[in-house]
Design an enzyme around this catalytic site. Structure first.
Site, PDB file in Angstrom:
ATOM      1  N   CYS A  50      33.219  45.404  47.980  1.00  0.00           N
ATOM      2  CA  CYS A  50      33.244  46.955  47.705  1.00  0.00           C
ATOM      3  C   CYS A  50      32.197  47.656  48.873  1.00  0.00           C
ATOM      4  O   CYS A  50      32.983  48.793  48.954  1.00  0.00           O
ATOM      5  CB  CYS A  50      32.384  47.033  46.560  1.00  0.00           C
ATOM      6  SG  CYS A  50      32.888  46.079  45.116  1.00  0.00           S
ATOM      7  N   SER A 470      31.092  45.061  31.406  1.00  0.00           N
ATOM      8  CA  SER A 470      31.925  45.570  32.510  1.00  0.00           C
ATOM      9  C   SER A 470      33.117  46.287  32.429  1.00  0.00           C
ATOM     10  O   SER A 470      33.789  46.286  31.126  1.00  0.00           O
ATOM     11  CB  SER A 470      32.439  44.242  33.341  1.00  0.00           C
ATOM     12  OG  SER A 470      33.435  44.891  34.505  1.00  0.00           O
TER      13      SER A 470
END
Length: 555
Positions: A50, A470
């Site tokens: 990321c 999540s």
């Protein structure tokens, strides 16, 4: 009007020669000292897909800033990978990192008096952390999203990061070969970019775009694309316009903008993490936002997008159809967005979307309003004797809206992972003492939920926790239970075998134990030992508020 409102204290004050000497020593010219200073914050670091490319994107931003006649000054702050830390004690630092990111950006820009800010961010807590800092500082600024990762593939199977967790569940059940297990791991993340479904990173990037704090297409342009590079190079142009207009984050992040964000994440099926993050960003912007605001949006807005984790498409698929702007234009045409709000382009939301085509019948990623995936929103706020201050459920419609069964109670994520084989169909699995203080850090329960799904129990059990889920989680799951167990919330009093009723249709969650028995159990309850005797986690325990108000630490 002078555009170097803040930096001039260092560059134009004759009584601060040392400040000017150090700036010149860092490579600036006398001419540069008369220009506005732009702080370019990157959350880039090498060890996470990321974030691995963000420093490179920040270089492009600096190039664009310099081209616009401004001075770009790059600095870094931290990032914590949710995907890497999930299921380990390291996950306790994830939500904490949101505060560290916000605090460090505020400290750096406040101390060095930058006139404007560009925050180049990628992973889950990067976006809300940067937006909180921008709201606190209230200087012209914007967020640049690092972009989504490309999907992986192995033996014809489309992969993303959640595929790895679910493969682990299959491994526990001996339903996958070692070769295929390793193959999924090796091919799930083929390069830079944030996790590819409508998980927390893409959810918060989409929210930032509709809030008006990033430019059109920022949230859906792939990390590795010419479109993302061009966005970075044009950032200087947008920042100059913001400086000239004196348009600041609190002018943009108004109440109606947060309503737009709640509408968009509902339509897209976004992560429940958006609830605590939007609450915290709104608080920083001086906007009152509550759990009930999310419920009111869910009552009137349908779930339309067939995106992972519960659907089949990735953000890169949406990008190919016109990206988040195409979804926004569709919603604007339906009267679901307020279009006359300012954005970081200097134009209104509606003006940004003027040349964008709405999504039509040529695709099936975004369902028509006449045939939604779910007629109301997937984010449901539940109350009851298990959650007097509220809890957040993610109900996409595929799980049903009601679940009743005996409780199977675990006092930590590790306890559940070790006791996975004891879970039986029909049970309500409760993981407690994993809230903001109890975790500490309110870790995500992705490893347990993915393991449960991998074990074939995803549609046979419900999961309730005072921790988080999540954005990659799906199934009948309810998190953010407040008050948390650490504070003596009712979730701490539940015992194995207690009957629990979860009703997302009526927004209730209860344990079928009478008040007298709960009072007797409370009298015998004792607070748990503090899990973090020192350091940043201990500071977090002392300062963090309830999940029901966004886990805010500075209120």
């Amino acid at each position: 009007m002078a555009l170097n409102t803040y930096s001039r204290i260092y560059t134009q004050d004759d009584s601060l020669p040392a400040s000017q000497a150090m700036l010149i020593g860092s490579g600036l010219s006398e001419a540069d000292l008369r220009k506005p200073f732009v702080g370019i914050c990157s959350t880039g670091f090498d060890g996470n897909t990321c974030n691995m490319h963000l420093n490179g994107l920040a270089d492009h931003v600096k190039e664009g800033v310099q081209t616009a006649g401004l001075v770009g000054l790059r600095f870094n702050t931290i990032g914590v990978s949710d995907g890497i830390t999930n299921g380990t004690p390291g996950m306790r630092y994830s939500l904490v990192s949101r505060e560290i990111i916000a605090d460090s950006i505020e400290a750096m820009a406040g101390a060095h008096n930058y006139d404007a800010l560009a925050c180049v961010v990628g992973c889950d807590k990067n976006m809300p952390g940067s937006l909180m800092a921008l709201a606190r500082l209230n200087r012209p600024g914007l967020m640049v999203y690092g972009g989504t990762i490309k999907g992986g593939s192995f033996k014809g199977q489309q992969l993303n990061i959640v595929s790895c967790f679910e493969a682990y569940g299959k491994k526990l059940q001996n339903s996958i070969s070692d070769e295929d297990y390793r193959g999924i791991i090796q091919h799930a993340c083929p390069g830079p970019g944030a996790c590819g479904g409508m998980y927390t990173a893409n959810t918060m990037a989409s929210a930032a775009e509709v809030l008006g704090m990033s430019v059109p297409f920022s949230s859906s342009a792939p990390a590795v694309s010419e479109q993302k590079r061009e966005e970075c190079l044009r950032t200087g142009e947008y920042l100059l316009r913001l400086l000239e207009k004196d348009l600041k984050p609190r002018d943009i992040m108004v109440r109606e903008a947060f309503e737009n964000a709640m509408v968009l994440i509902t339509v897209l099926g976004g992560s429940t993490n958006a609830v605590i993050h939007l609450l915290a960003i709104a608080d920083a912007a001086g906007v009152k936002l509550t759990l009930q605001d999310f419920q009111q949006v869910s009552n009137r807005v349908p779930l339309l997008a067939d995106l992972k984790p519960s659907g089949k498409y990735l953000m890169e698929d949406l990008s190919a159809l016109g990206g988040v702007p195409a979804v926004m234009k569709t919603l604007l045409n339906e009267g679901l967005l307020t279009g006359n709000l300012p954005t970081v382009t200097g134009k209104t939301l509606a003006e940004n979307l003027a040349g964008i085509a709405a999504l039509g019948e040529e695709q099936d990623l975004l369902r028509p309003f006449a045939n939604p995936i779910k007629a109301d929103g997937h984010i449901q706020i539940l109350y009851g004797n298990l959650a007097p201050e509220g809890a957040v459920a993610k109900i996409t419609g595929k799980e049903g809206t009601r679940f009743e069964g005996p409780a199977s109670v675990f006092d930590s994520e590790e306890e559940l992972n070790e006791g996975l084989s004891s879970i039986q169909p029909g049970q309500v699995v409760i993981i407690r003492y994993v809230g903001p203080k109890g975790g500490p850090g309110m870790p995500e329960m992705l490893k347990p939920t993915s393991a449960i799904i991998g074990a074939g129990l995803g549609d046979k059990v419900a999961l309730v926790t005072d921790g988080r889920f999540s954005g990659g989680t799906h199934g009948f799951v309810i998190g953010h239970v407040s008050p948390e167990a650490y504070d003596g919330g009712p979730i701490a009093l539940v015992r194995n075998g207690d009957q629990v009723v979860l009703d997302a249709a009526n927004n209730t969650m209860s344990v079928l134990v009478d008040d007298a028995e709960l009072a007797a159990r409370r009298a015998r309850w004792a607070p748990p030992a503090v899990k973090a005797p020192r350091g940043v986690l201990r500071k977090y325990i002392r300062t963090v508020g309830s999940a029901s108000t966004g886990c805010i630490t500075d209120s």
